[in-house]
Design an enzyme around this catalytic site. Structure first.
Site, PDB file in Angstrom:
ATOM      1  N   PRO A   2      48.856  18.866  41.029  1.00  0.00           N
ATOM      2  CA  PRO A   2      49.609  19.473  42.131  1.00  0.00           C
ATOM      3  C   PRO A   2      50.245  18.451  43.062  1.00  0.00           C
ATOM      4  CG  PRO A   2      47.395  20.399  41.943  1.00  0.00           C
ATOM      5  CD  PRO A   2      47.440  19.185  41.097  1.00  0.00           C
ATOM      6  N   GLU A   3      51.557  18.455  43.106  1.00  0.00           N
ATOM      7  CA  GLU A   3      52.295  17.743  44.142  1.00  0.00           C
ATOM      8  C   GLU A   3      52.979  18.804  44.982  1.00  0.00           C
ATOM      9  OE1 GLU A   3      54.579  14.426  42.652  1.00  0.00           O
ATOM     10  OE2 GLU A   3      53.194  14.111  41.015  1.00  0.00           O
ATOM     11  N   HIS A  91      33.816  25.880  37.197  1.00  0.00           N
ATOM     12  CA  HIS A  91      34.658  25.178  38.167  1.00  0.00           C
ATOM     13  C   HIS A  91      35.430  26.101  39.111  1.00  0.00           C
ATOM     14  CE1 HIS A  91      33.536  21.717  35.914  1.00  0.00           C
ATOM     15  NE2 HIS A  91      34.291  22.022  34.881  1.00  0.00           N
ATOM     16  N   ARG A 110      37.883  18.745  38.696  1.00  0.00           N
ATOM     17  CA  ARG A 110      37.526  17.404  39.143  1.00  0.00           C
ATOM     18  C   ARG A 110      37.062  17.334  40.590  1.00  0.00           C
ATOM     19  NH1 ARG A 110      42.010  14.922  35.285  1.00  0.00           N
ATOM     20  NH2 ARG A 110      41.802  16.991  34.424  1.00  0.00           N
TER      21      ARG A 110
END
Length: 270
Positions: A2-3, A91, A110
């Site tokens: 994600p940017e 997650h 992560r």
DNA sequence: CTTACCGCCTGTCGGC
DNA sequence: TGCCGACAGGCGGTAA
């Protein structure tokens, strides 16, 4: 990963389902993210109405009456609208149960993402020092030029600094520099105003195009509505080492700058 | 002030 | 086939 375009895609995807809704309940399954989720977070949000959902850089801002919850997607995070029939996956770290029975569910293998509280979001330490929005009026070639004087750092590292300009991450920095014809290692302080004008335009165009296509899905990004982004097909250099430049057919090179993979065309970028 | 590097974390991939 | 180390990366924190 994600940017800015991916965060904006997420914001647009979830907003129709979540704006104005009451937060009935907050479930935190894994509080150990980039920073621990504050223990009082669930209680603070419960019963509040989502007044607005905005974006600042790569942060999603969830405005409620007493303040703002900040969500950062890190590098593997995604936030999706689901309902109670959607099984929890590995997650899935937290979720907001809304009054319309929709659920905002945060998934982040992560765990580089974060979920934090701010009474006054603008003065939050993670937000206060951020540079201008690259699609806003305060971002300009003059800003880049002025901020870069005396800097020896390469232009790619410079432009990825969120105190210089927010939201330009590894993918879009590489792409914008290709578009502007600037070599990623060129010292930021030695780039002319003219070339910064080209870079400003390239950054605006690259990010706008990516938002239009729902962001870039390299591996595991999904927008708020669960759709992957389609900008990957437009990437000119990113992860194209050894392939032919789309403009001049030279071989795309890869190097490491600031410990990050960088891609460029040695002929088109000087 | 600047620049350089570490570490958080898991999935994936190459080598043996 | 299976194990293991290397790597990826946003970005704050710390050291130089």
């Amino acid at each position: 990963m994600p940017e800015l375009p991916e965060v904006e895609t997420t914001r647009r995807g979830i907003s129709p389902h979540a704006l104005g809704q009451t937060i009935e309940r907050v479930n935190i399954y894994q509080p150990r993210l980039r920073w621990p989720v504050p223990p009082e977070m669930a209680g603070t949000l419960q019963g509040q109405t989502l007044v607005d959902i905005r974006r600042r850089g790569k942060y999603l801002l969830f405005d409620v009456a007493p303040g703002t919850a900040l969500l950062h997607l890190g590098m593997s995070g995604s936030l999706r609208v689901v309902d109670a029939t959607t099984p929890l996956k590995k997650h899935d770290h937290l979720e907001l149960i809304l009054g319309n029975e929709r659920i905002l569910r945060f998934h982040d293998p992560r765990r580089f993402g974060s979920f934090l509280w701010a009474d006054d979001w603008a003065s939050h330490p993670l937000i206060a020092k951020l540079g201008p929005e690259p699609l806003g009026e305060r971002f300009s070639a003059a800003h880049l030029y002025q901020r870069s004087r005396g800097r020896k750092a390469g232009i790619k590292v410079f432009v990825m600094n969120s105190e210089v300009v927010v939201g330009v991450g590894n993918i879009y920095a590489s792409e914008a520099l290709f578009k502007a014809g600037i070599h990623p290692k060129r010292a930021a302080g030695r780039i002319s105003m003219d070339r910064y004008k080209r870079l400003e335009t390239a950054i605006r165009e690259t990010l706008s195009a990516a938002i239009k296509m729902g962001g870039t899905t390299l591996r595991d990004f999904y927008g708020g509505d669960g759709e992957p982004g389609y900008f990957k097909q437009q990437l000119a250099v990113y992860e194209r080492e050894g392939e032919a430049c789309l403009r001049c057919e030279s071989t795309i090179k890869r190097c490491v700058l600031g410990q990050r993979a960088s891609y460029y065309c040695p002929k088109c970028q000087r």
